[in-house]
Design an enzyme around this catalytic site. Structure first.
Site, PDB file in Angstrom:
ATOM      1  N   THR A 292       9.495  47.579  10.932  1.00  0.00           N
ATOM      2  CA  THR A 292      10.626  46.800   9.816  1.00  0.00           C
ATOM      3  C   THR A 292       9.580  45.803   8.912  1.00  0.00           C
ATOM      4  O   THR A 292       8.649  45.242   9.782  1.00  0.00           O
ATOM      5  CB  THR A 292      11.693  45.709  10.368  1.00  0.00           C
ATOM      6  OG1 THR A 292      11.013  45.051  11.425  1.00  0.00           O
ATOM      7  CG2 THR A 292      12.646  46.716  11.065  1.00  0.00           C
ATOM      8  N   ASP A 293      10.155  45.627   8.026  1.00  0.00           N
ATOM      9  CA  ASP A 293       9.666  44.026   7.373  1.00  0.00           C
ATOM     10  C   ASP A 293      10.498  43.005   8.264  1.00  0.00           C
ATOM     11  O   ASP A 293      11.319  43.485   8.943  1.00  0.00           O
ATOM     12  CB  ASP A 293       9.825  44.117   5.738  1.00  0.00           C
ATOM     13  CG  ASP A 293       8.780  42.895   5.297  1.00  0.00           C
ATOM     14  OD1 ASP A 293       8.278  42.208   6.081  1.00  0.00           O
ATOM     15  OD2 ASP A 293       8.606  43.072   4.037  1.00  0.00           O
ATOM     16  N   TRP A 294      10.016  41.822   8.279  1.00  0.00           N
ATOM     17  CA  TRP A 294      10.797  40.783   9.042  1.00  0.00           C
ATOM     18  C   TRP A 294      11.913  40.780   8.513  1.00  0.00           C
ATOM     19  O   TRP A 294      12.126  39.891   7.792  1.00  0.00           O
ATOM     20  CB  TRP A 294       9.610  39.625   9.000  1.00  0.00           C
ATOM     21  CG  TRP A 294       8.564  39.665  10.137  1.00  0.00           C
ATOM     22  CD1 TRP A 294       8.499  38.714  10.998  1.00  0.00           C
ATOM     23  CD2 TRP A 294       7.585  40.558  10.603  1.00  0.00           C
ATOM     24  NE1 TRP A 294       7.439  38.893  12.109  1.00  0.00           N
ATOM     25  CE2 TRP A 294       6.893  40.222  11.674  1.00  0.00           C
ATOM     26  CE3 TRP A 294       7.521  41.942   9.917  1.00  0.00           C
ATOM     27  CZ2 TRP A 294       6.117  41.203  12.190  1.00  0.00           C
ATOM     28  CZ3 TRP A 294       6.375  42.787  10.449  1.00  0.00           C
ATOM     29  CH2 TRP A 294       5.814  42.212  11.445  1.00  0.00           C
TER      30      TRP A 294
END
Length: 733
Positions: free
Chosen positions: A264-266
């Protein structure tokens, strides 16, 4: 007796060796294939241990499996340098003293070099730094397409053309990964703006998706063999991209056969069931909104942590969905931190500074140069006046996740003083901005009128003025988390340039940015350079190009519209960009960048692929090895290039293709080949470029296939998308 004793010893040794061999589990036996090791490790894990493998334990790490000796995975931003260490559970800098890195130029600059060989050097140097810092994944490169000049994060990407981005990203990935560090290509997919990035729902045709927005990702997977990919924040057709069935299961892991991990992106995960079933492998940054705050040590509450575990226990999700993720994570382990043969890396070395400088020198674009304003020889002027905050401001800080703590950063002013002498270079700010804050605009603390008065007074007595302007990495400039709010130069620069020209017309402009800007003063200034966020060696590279020690050879990786409304995406109104805050439709479809300008006959102020030199190049007539080709063949285009001037130089030659009578709308022309050619003064080279016929295809969204039609195609040999030197027609059977 001796013989009997020797035989006994040999038997004992054999038994011990067999015992030792039996005691080494398959997953630790490096002689075994990776897949056998992956399956063996998986078979030894408990359900709880498997769950722990797929989500964060800190801001930038996952826990591994301690019982089995499978290491933690450590990640780091970013795209053009290894970020300083961050606290375990906050976004604060950890305060280490040994994490000052080499800052490499931002990827827009790398794209402007049009030099894949240099991209390999860049990736290798970045990989060496990440490896030395014991990172297993470096969170880059970014390959989102430059769709509009307003995207705050364009500086991290490789421009507007999918072919250029594809050819530049593959060697970058290979360079990083030959150090045993995973590149993590991002942001998959359609993350082409920062405004509302956390929820905007993008609608785009299949054709534009496959022809424009996916090719660089596909090349990174299939040619670069990238080991990790980062999902994006936004939605695509109603579903979040980080667990989007179409993007991840069907395209990334299905059509392309990606065998690495999707991270994931954060904070970009939103649903346990979708994450479990739609191909997400590692969840990072949840409970933090991906930005600045966190529920302390909430990692077990992630969507792919305790909630996932409970759904498996209840039979609501199959354990096989988890096993598939853990296999991918283990595969990453064996490629990185469980590979005993990987190199040790190196950090902040002179060799890395040299790579950074070379990329910067080859990326700077000479845009305008009346009456040979540039180069400025070392004895040409006695009083050089430098004006502009960007001549001294640190541009390795700020910008969001691309922030860096550098071992050194040579500013343009420092570079110019070193080149011309302290006594020959005077400086004043002229304009000033506020301090760099990630998610907030901070006004300038300076008195704008006072700065301007000082600049005008100094300009009157100057032999030559070098104005360093452009954008910076502040909020709503070139920065993650926010888009630009104006196409104009900020901080009163346009007005300052006009006033400076009234007192001294011998003024050259160096724009530092990762984005196009409006240039209402362009006709009045004799010279212009497009510079970038050049990193540690910014000043050295800039001074070398200005002085003529390096002949500029950069080419624009994006089009610069005359006015913002000339950009394709923006021309359709707010539903096309930036959307209505909920939904957005890419109405320009496949006509992105120069494709729009050419096809719609809307000339750009500066076209894609444009860039001048201190010498001149003459192109010979284009030829092909045949006049007719089958669909499995490759067209060989050849032509001569001659350096007609008195200095050595480099020219990035480009080949575009047009189709005569397509059955669907096609752009006026599309880039299909390029090469950076280095020529001594007076030298002629024959350039041969290969264009596979399959690359002339369009994506047929009715049949879901790439289609090359039997037709006449014209190949244009060009110095930019708007400067065709010679064309040759061929027939495709």
């Amino acid at each position: 007796m001796k013989k009997l004793f020797f035989c006994s010893l040999l038997a004992l040794f054999t038994l011990q060796t067999q015992a030792q061999t039996k005691s080494v589990p398959v997953y630790l036996d490096e002689s075994k294939p990776i897949e056998a090791r992956v399956n063996d490790a998986l078979s030894k894990m408990t359900l709880e241990e498997k769950i722990a493998m797929i989500h964060a334990q800190s801001k930038f790490s996952t826990p591994g499996c301690r019982r089995l000796g499978i290491p933690e995975i450590w990640m780091s931003d970013g795209p053009h340098g290894v970020r300083m260490e961050i606290d375990w559970d906050t976004w604060n800098h950890a305060g280490w003293t040994n994490d000052s890195c080499t800052a490499f130029p931002a990827l827009t600059c790398l794209a402007a070099t049009f030099n894949p060989e240099l991209s390999l050097e860049y990736g290798n140097a970045l990989g060496e730094e990440a490896r030395f810092r014991k990172k297993d994944i470096i969170l880059g490169p970014g390959v989102n397409i430059y769709r509009t000049p307003m995207n705050g994060r364009n500086f991290e990407y490789l421009g507007e053309d999918p072919y250029l981005a594809s050819k530049m990203v593959v060697p970058f990935i290979q360079g990083v990964q030959q150090n045993g560090v995973a590149a993590c290509m991002k942001h998959f997919a359609l993350n082409n703006q920062e405004l509302w990035r956390g929820h905007i729902d993008v609608e785009v045709s299949d054709r534009a998706l496959y022809e424009i927005y996916l090719p660089a990702f596909k090349a990174g997977v299939q040619e670069g063999k990238v080991w990790a990919i980062m999902g994006s924040y936004n939605k695509f057709r109603g579903q979040y991209c980080s667990h989007n069935e179409r993007l991840v299961n069907k395209i990334l892991k299905g059509e392309w056969g990606f065998d690495g991990v999707l991270v994931t992106d954060w904070g970009s995960a939103h649903d346990t069931k979708e994450a479990a079933l739609n191909g997400l492998d590692i969840e990072m940054g949840s409970w933090t909104n991906g930005l600045t705050w966190g529920e302390s040590f909430a990692y077990d509450n992630y969507f792919m942590a305790q909630p996932y575990l409970e759904m498996i226990r209840k039979g609501e999700l199959p354990e096989s969905s988890l096993d598939e993720k853990v296999k991918r994570v283990l595969r990453l382990n064996f490629r990185t931190n469980m590979n005993r043969n990987r190199p040790y890396g190196s950090f902040a070395t002179q060799e890395h500074a040299d790579v950074a400088r070379k990329v910067a020198e080859q990326g700077i674009v000479l845009m305008k140069n009346e009456k040979n304003f540039f180069p400025i020889g070392q004895n040409r002027y006695k009083k050089i006046v430098v004006i502009g905050e960007n001549a001294t401001r640190s541009l390795t800080v700020g910008g969001g996740s691309s922030e860096l703590k550098v071992k050194q950063e040579v500013s343009p002013l420092e570079g110019l003083k070193a080149k011309y002498g302290e006594n020959n270079v005077a400086y004043t700010m002229g304009y000033g901005s506020g301090p760099t804050v990630y998610d907030n605009f901070v006004p300038s603390p300076y008195n704008a009128d006072s700065l301007k008065r000082e600049a005008l007074a100094l300009a009157k007595g100057a032999d030559v003025i070098l104005f360093f302007g452009g954008l910076n990495k502040n909020f709503q400039q070139d920065c993650e988390g926010a888009d630009r709010i104006t196409y104009d130069l900020p901080f009163g620069q346009n007005e300052l340039i006009d006033d400076l020209l009234k007192v001294n017309k011998n003024l050259g402009i160096i724009l530092v940015s990762g984005n196009a800007v409006s240039m209402p003063w362009l006709d009045k200034v004799p010279a212009l350079m497009q510079s970038w966020y050049l990193g540690s060696e910014a000043g050295s590279a800039t001074a070398n190009v200005i002085a003529g020690d390096i002949n500029p050879s950069g080419k624009l990786p994006y089009s610069i519209p005359k006015k913002l409304e000339d950009n394709g995406a923006i021309s359709f109104g707010t539903i096309s960009y930036p959307g209505d805050s909920i939904k957005q439709i890419y109405k320009e479809d496949i006509l992105v960048g120069y494709r729009w300008h050419d096809t719609k006959k809307i000339p750009a102020l500066f076209p894609f692929g444009y860039g001048l030199s201190y010498t001149t190049f003459e192109y010979g007539k284009a030829n092909t090895d045949k006049k007719e080709y089958g669909k499995d063949e490759t067209i060989k285009v050849s032509f001569t290039v001659t350096n007609k001037g008195k200095v050595d130089g480099a020219e990035s030659v480009q080949v575009y293709a047009s189709q005569a009578k397509p059955s669907v709308e096609r752009p006026e022309k599309e880039l299909k080949a390029f090469k950076k050619v280095f020529l001594k003064a007076g030298e002629t080279q024959t350039v041969e470029l290969a264009v596979p016929v399959k690359d002339l295809a369009f994506f047929d969204d009715k049949t879901h296939n790439w289609t090359v039609e039997s037709d006449q195609f014209t190949l244009h040999c060009a110095a930019s998308s708007a400067d065709v030197k010679s064309s040759v027609a061929v027939k495709i059977k």
